[in-house]
Enzyme design. Structure first.
Site, PDB file in Angstrom:
ATOM      1  N   PRO A   9      41.251  41.763  40.638  1.00  0.00           N
ATOM      2  CA  PRO A   9      42.470  41.482  39.676  1.00  0.00           C
ATOM      3  C   PRO A   9      43.570  40.987  40.834  1.00  0.00           C
ATOM      4  CG  PRO A   9      41.845  43.961  40.110  1.00  0.00           C
ATOM      5  CD  PRO A   9      40.664  43.085  40.691  1.00  0.00           C
ATOM      6  N   ASN A  10      44.506  40.081  40.258  1.00  0.00           N
ATOM      7  CA  ASN A  10      45.556  39.707  40.701  1.00  0.00           C
ATOM      8  C   ASN A  10      45.434  38.570  41.945  1.00  0.00           C
ATOM      9  OD1 ASN A  10      47.571  41.164  38.832  1.00  0.00           O
ATOM     10  ND2 ASN A  10      46.789  42.802  39.983  1.00  0.00           N
ATOM     11  N   ARG A  17      51.849  35.313  44.937  1.00  0.00           N
ATOM     12  CA  ARG A  17      52.055  36.795  44.827  1.00  0.00           C
ATOM     13  C   ARG A  17      52.277  37.460  46.413  1.00  0.00           C
ATOM     14  NH1 ARG A  17      46.890  40.630  45.100  1.00  0.00           N
ATOM     15  NH2 ARG A  17      47.688  42.619  44.579  1.00  0.00           N
ATOM     16  N   TYR A  22      50.415  38.692  51.471  1.00  0.00           N
ATOM     17  CA  TYR A  22      48.961  38.133  51.079  1.00  0.00           C
ATOM     18  C   TYR A  22      48.840  36.634  51.422  1.00  0.00           C
ATOM     19  CZ  TYR A  22      48.440  42.117  48.323  1.00  0.00           C
ATOM     20  OH  TYR A  22      48.140  43.496  47.918  1.00  0.00           O
ATOM     21  N   ASN A  73      36.196  41.011  47.781  1.00  0.00           N
ATOM     22  CA  ASN A  73      37.393  41.660  47.781  1.00  0.00           C
ATOM     23  C   ASN A  73      37.700  42.063  46.261  1.00  0.00           C
ATOM     24  OD1 ASN A  73      40.350  42.234  47.901  1.00  0.00           O
ATOM     25  ND2 ASN A  73      40.831  40.294  48.990  1.00  0.00           N
ATOM     26  N   ALA A  76      42.832  45.807  43.805  1.00  0.00           N
ATOM     27  CA  ALA A  76      43.322  47.316  43.657  1.00  0.00           C
ATOM     28  C   ALA A  76      42.041  48.151  43.229  1.00  0.00           C
ATOM     29  CB  ALA A  76      44.386  47.463  42.780  1.00  0.00           C
ATOM     30  N   GLU A  97      32.850  43.540  52.856  1.00  0.00           N
ATOM     31  CA  GLU A  97      34.210  43.740  52.130  1.00  0.00           C
ATOM     32  C   GLU A  97      35.299  43.021  53.001  1.00  0.00           C
ATOM     33  OE1 GLU A  97      34.541  47.411  50.503  1.00  0.00           O
ATOM     34  OE2 GLU A  97      36.570  47.441  50.869  1.00  0.00           O
ATOM     35  N   HIS A  99      39.539  42.209  53.120  1.00  0.00           N
ATOM     36  CA  HIS A  99      41.010  42.418  52.339  1.00  0.00           C
ATOM     37  C   HIS A  99      41.908  41.455  53.148  1.00  0.00           C
ATOM     38  CE1 HIS A  99      39.764  45.631  49.831  1.00  0.00           C
ATOM     39  NE2 HIS A  99      38.990  46.056  50.888  1.00  0.00           N
ATOM     40  N   ARG A 106      49.437  49.776  54.991  1.00  0.00           N
ATOM     41  CA  ARG A 106      50.143  49.735  53.875  1.00  0.00           C
ATOM     42  C   ARG A 106      50.090  51.316  53.404  1.00  0.00           C
ATOM     43  NH1 ARG A 106      48.373  45.161  50.373  1.00  0.00           N
ATOM     44  NH2 ARG A 106      50.325  45.724  49.306  1.00  0.00           N
TER      45      ARG A 106
HETATM   46  C1  DQA Z   1      43.807  43.563  48.661  1.00  0.00           C
HETATM   47  C2  DQA Z   1      44.495  44.819  49.022  1.00  0.00           C
HETATM   48  C3  DQA Z   1      44.598  45.767  47.682  1.00  0.00           C
HETATM   49  O1  DQA Z   1      45.115  46.905  48.259  1.00  0.00           O
HETATM   50  C4  DQA Z   1      45.481  45.129  46.980  1.00  0.00           C
HETATM   51  O2  DQA Z   1      45.456  45.810  45.670  1.00  0.00           O
HETATM   52  C5  DQA Z   1      44.920  43.483  46.443  1.00  0.00           C
HETATM   53  C6  DQA Z   1      44.586  42.748  47.601  1.00  0.00           C
HETATM   54  C7  DQA Z   1      43.884  42.760  49.873  1.00  0.00           C
HETATM   55  O3  DQA Z   1      43.272  41.637  49.963  1.00  0.00           O
HETATM   56  O4  DQA Z   1      44.498  42.946  50.675  1.00  0.00           O
HETATM   57  O5  DQA Z   1      45.067  43.248  45.774  1.00  0.00           O
HETATM   58  O6  DQA Z   1      42.453  43.628  48.337  1.00  0.00           O
END
Ligand code: DQA
Length: 145
Positions: A9-10, A17, A22, A73, A76, A97, A99, A106
């Site tokens: 998501p997002n 964003r 990011y 990835n 959240a 994985e 990020h 964070r």
């Molecule tokens: C994320 C880190 C997560 O905590 C966050 O909710 C994201 C992006 C990252 O790529 O740094 O949406 O996965």
């Protein structure tokens, strides 16, 4: 060799964003970079982005029948989704994985991943570069062990 790249998501909003966290690379630009790098490695990419937990569960359940590995990835959902963790347990596939941000710099809520212990490894904090490093590493592991 076929590798899935799963974006949660997002991540469709990458580039606009919270760019200080990011980066400014859009998801489309990231996809292009990953596909170009994959081509040099002889890897075919299945590129996925979803904002929906149930859809991600369905995707993970079907992954092993189509792909040899995955770069994941979950955004959240990394920190919240027992359902997606269960899908990886039910239909195991080797994955790395990734990020973009360094989770450990964070908020405390982002320090725990519900999937990292199922992964071969995790890359966190290297931005878009992390996807390319994960691809290189995963292709190597799948080829050579
Ligand atoms: C994320 C880190 C997560 O905590 C966050 O909710 C994201 C992006 C990252 O790529 O740094 O949406 O996965």
């Amino acid at each position: 060799m076929r590798i899935a790249v799963i974006n949660g998501p997002n991540l469709n909003l990458l580039g606009q964003r919270e760019p200080s966290i990011y980066g400014v690379t859009t998801l489309a630009a990231l996809e292009t970079q990953v596909r170009e790098s994959a081509a040099t490695l002889g890897v075919t990419i299945e590129w996925i982005q979803s904002n929906h937990e149930g859809e991600l569960v369905d995707l993970v359940q079907g992954l092993a029948s189509r792909c040899e590995g995955a770069i994941v990835n979950l955004g959240a959902y990394t920190h919240t989704s027992l359902a997606i963790r269960d899908a990886f347990l039910a239909a195991p596939i080797p994955f790395i994985e990734v990020h973009l941000s360094n989770l450990y710099r964070r908020e405390a809520a982002r320090h725990h991943s519900l999937t990292a212990d199922l992964a071969i490894g995790m890359i966190s904090g290297l931005g878009a570069r992390g996807y390319l490093l994960a691809l290189d590493a995963l292709a190597g592991v799948l080829r050579d062990g």
